[in-house]
Design an enzyme around this catalytic site. Structure first.
Site, short mmCIF file in Angstrom:
data_model
loop_
_atom_site.label_atom_id
_atom_site.label_comp_id
_atom_site.label_asym_id
_atom_site.label_seq_id
_atom_site.Cartn_x
_atom_site.Cartn_y
_atom_site.Cartn_z
N TYR A 31 0.83 -1.20 0.00
CA TYR A 31 0.00 0.00 0.00
C TYR A 31 0.87 1.25 0.00
CZ TYR A 31 -4.00 -2.99 1.26
OH TYR A 31 -4.98 -3.95 1.26
N LEU B 35 -21.92 1.00 -3.97
CA LEU B 35 -23.14 0.74 -3.21
C LEU B 35 -23.54 1.88 -2.29
CD1 LEU B 35 -22.49 -3.03 -2.42
CD2 LEU B 35 -24.36 -2.11 -3.81
N GLY C 146 -24.25 4.67 -3.46
CA GLY C 146 -25.18 5.43 -4.29
C GLY C 146 -24.58 6.68 -4.90
N GLY D 218 -17.23 1.28 -3.38
CA GLY D 218 -17.87 2.59 -3.20
C GLY D 218 -19.15 2.77 -3.97
N SER E 193 -13.58 -4.25 0.26
CA SER E 193 -14.57 -3.56 -0.57
C SER E 193 -15.99 -4.03 -0.29
CB SER E 193 -14.24 -3.71 -2.06
OG SER E 193 -13.22 -2.83 -2.43
N PRO E 194 -16.42 -4.02 0.98
CA PRO E 194 -17.79 -4.45 1.30
C PRO E 194 -18.85 -3.52 0.72
CG PRO E 194 -16.78 -3.42 3.21
CD PRO E 194 -15.68 -3.59 2.19
N LEU E 195 -18.45 -2.32 0.29
CA LEU E 195 -19.39 -1.37 -0.31
C LEU E 195 -19.30 -1.37 -1.82
CD1 LEU E 195 -18.90 1.57 2.22
CD2 LEU E 195 -20.57 -0.29 2.29
#
Length: 325
Positions: free
Chosen positions: A53, A213, A215, A211, A206-208
Site C-alpha cells: 500500500y 453501493l 449510491g 464505493g 470492498s464491502p461497499l
C-alpha cells in the site's frame, strides 16, 4: 463495538476493520489521524494494511500514528506481503525470500516487533510449500502471532489450509481476505464454504462494492470520488454497469424504507452474512467512516437481507442451507 473470534482461533477482533489502502496517497496524515481516532473511540481494534500500500507509505503513516492515538497493545495490526514493486510495476512474488523481506520491512515501518496477523497477499508462482514455510518461520521467530491468506480462490484456500494442517509443527491458517459485497458474491461459491470447513475467519474487502453501493455514482462520477482519479478509475469502473445499477437501486429503496443510508444497508448485509468476521472499511475521512460505525446497534430485517440476496444474484445458500428430506 462487538468483538468476534477469527474462525476457531483465539484471535479476537472488532467486527469492523479499518483499511489503509489509500493512506499516504489519497489520505494524508491529518485525515488518517482522524480516522484512527474515530475508529478506536468506537471500540474498533482491527487495522489492516500491507507492504504494497503506497509502496510502504501506508505502514509508515500507521506506525507513526498508533502510539500517538492509542496503545500498540490495544489494536490488532494486520499486514500482508507478496506484492513487490519492480521497475515501477507491482508484481506478485511469494518466494520465501520476498515474503520474509517484506515482513521485516513492514515491522520497521510500523515500529513494532510483531504483527498480530500476517497474510500472504496473493497466490503466486512460487511453490505453495515455500511460501507457507516463510509463514512458519515468521511465527516461530515471534515476528507474527497469527497467519492467513488474501485473494485466494476456494481451492487455493483449501490447499493452503490442508498443507498447514498436515503437520502439527506448521502454523494453522486462521483467516482469509476476499472481495465480498452485494456486487461481488463469488466468495459464496467456494471461498466461504472452504473457510467454514477449515474453521477460518473471513475479512471482506470492498464491502461497499468499491464505493458504488453508497449510491454516489447513480447520476455520474462525482468530482473527488475514486472513479474520478486516474489511479483508481480502473478499480471502480467494472461496477458502473447496468446490472450493478439495479442492485444499487434496490439498496437505495431498502435504505429509504429503513431510514438508513445506502452505505449502512450494504455494510450490514456483509457484516452479518454467514461466515464473515469483519468487513474492512476503506473510508478516506472520519466523516465517511462515521455512518459505518453508527451501524453498531443495527441489523437488517431478515426479509430485507433475503430480498437483497435475490436481487444481487440469488439466495445465499449459507444463510438458508437446503433442508434434507
Amino acid at each position: 463495538m462487538e468483538q468476534r473470534r477469527v474462525g476457531d482461533s483465539g484471535l479476537v477482533v472488532s467486527r469492523l476493520g479499518l483499511g489503509t489502502l489509500t493512506w499516504g496517497r489519497d489520505t494524508g496524515e491529518d485525515a488518517a489521524r482522524g480516522l484512527l481516532e474515530t475508529f478506536v473511540e468506537a471500540g474498533g481494534t482491527l487495522i489492516d494494511t500491507a507492504a504494497a500500500y503506497g509502496a510502504g507509505d501506508a505502514e509508515r503513516l500507521l506506525g507513526r500514528l498508533v502510539d500517538e492515538v492509542t496503545s500498540r497493545d490495544e489494536v490488532v495490526l494486520a499486514s500482508k506481503a507478496g506484492f513487490v514493486v519492480r521497475r515501477g510495476e507491482r508484481v506478485v512474488d511469494t518466494s520465501r525470500r520476498a515474503l520474509l523481506r517484506d515482513l521485516d520491512a513492514s515491522l520497521r515501518r510500523l515500529g513494532t516487533d510483531h504483527l498480530d496477523l500476517w497474510q500472504v497477499h496473493a497466490w503466486g508462482d512460487a511453490p505453495l510449500e515455500e511460501s507457507l514455510s516463510a509463514v512458519d518461520q515468521a511465527v516461530t521467530s515471534g515476528r507474527v502471532r497469527y497467519a492467513g491468506v488474501s485473494n485466494f480462490v476456494g481451492w487455493q484456500t483449501a490447499q493452503a489450509a490442508t498443507w498447514q494442517r498436515a503437520d502439527p509443527a506448521r502454523t494453522t491458517l486462521v483467516s482469509a481476505q476476499v472481495e465480498y459485497s452485494l456486487l461481488a458474491r463469488r466468495a459464496e461459491v467456494e471461498v466461504l464454504p472452504a473457510l467454514r470447513a477449515f474453521g477460518m475467519g473471513c475479512f471482506p474487502w470492498s464491502p461497499l462494492g468499491r464505493g458504488v453501493l453508497t449510491g454516489q455514482y447513480r447520476v455520474g462520477v462525482p468530482r473527488g470520488s475514486r472513479a474520478a482519479t486516474e489511479h483508481f478509475a480502473w478499480f471502480v469502473e467494472p461496477y458502473l454497469e447496468p446490472r450493478s445499477r439495479g442492485v444499487v437501486e434496490a439498496v437505495v429503496r431498502a435504505a429509504e424504507g429503513l431510514d438508513l443510508t445506502p452505505l449502512q444497508v450494504a455494510l450490514l448485509w456483509v457484516r452479518d452474512a454467514p461466515g464473515v468476521t469483519a468487513p474492512l472499511l476503506g473510508a478516506r475521512t472520519a466523516g465517511q467512516l462515521a455512518p459505518a460505525l453508527a451501524t453498531e446497534d443495527l441489523t437488517l430485517p431478515p426479509e430485507i437481507a433475503s430480498a437483497l440476496d435475490d436481487v444481487s444474484g440469488g439466495p445465499n445458500a449459507l444463510r438458508h442451507p437446503p433442508t434434507t428430506p
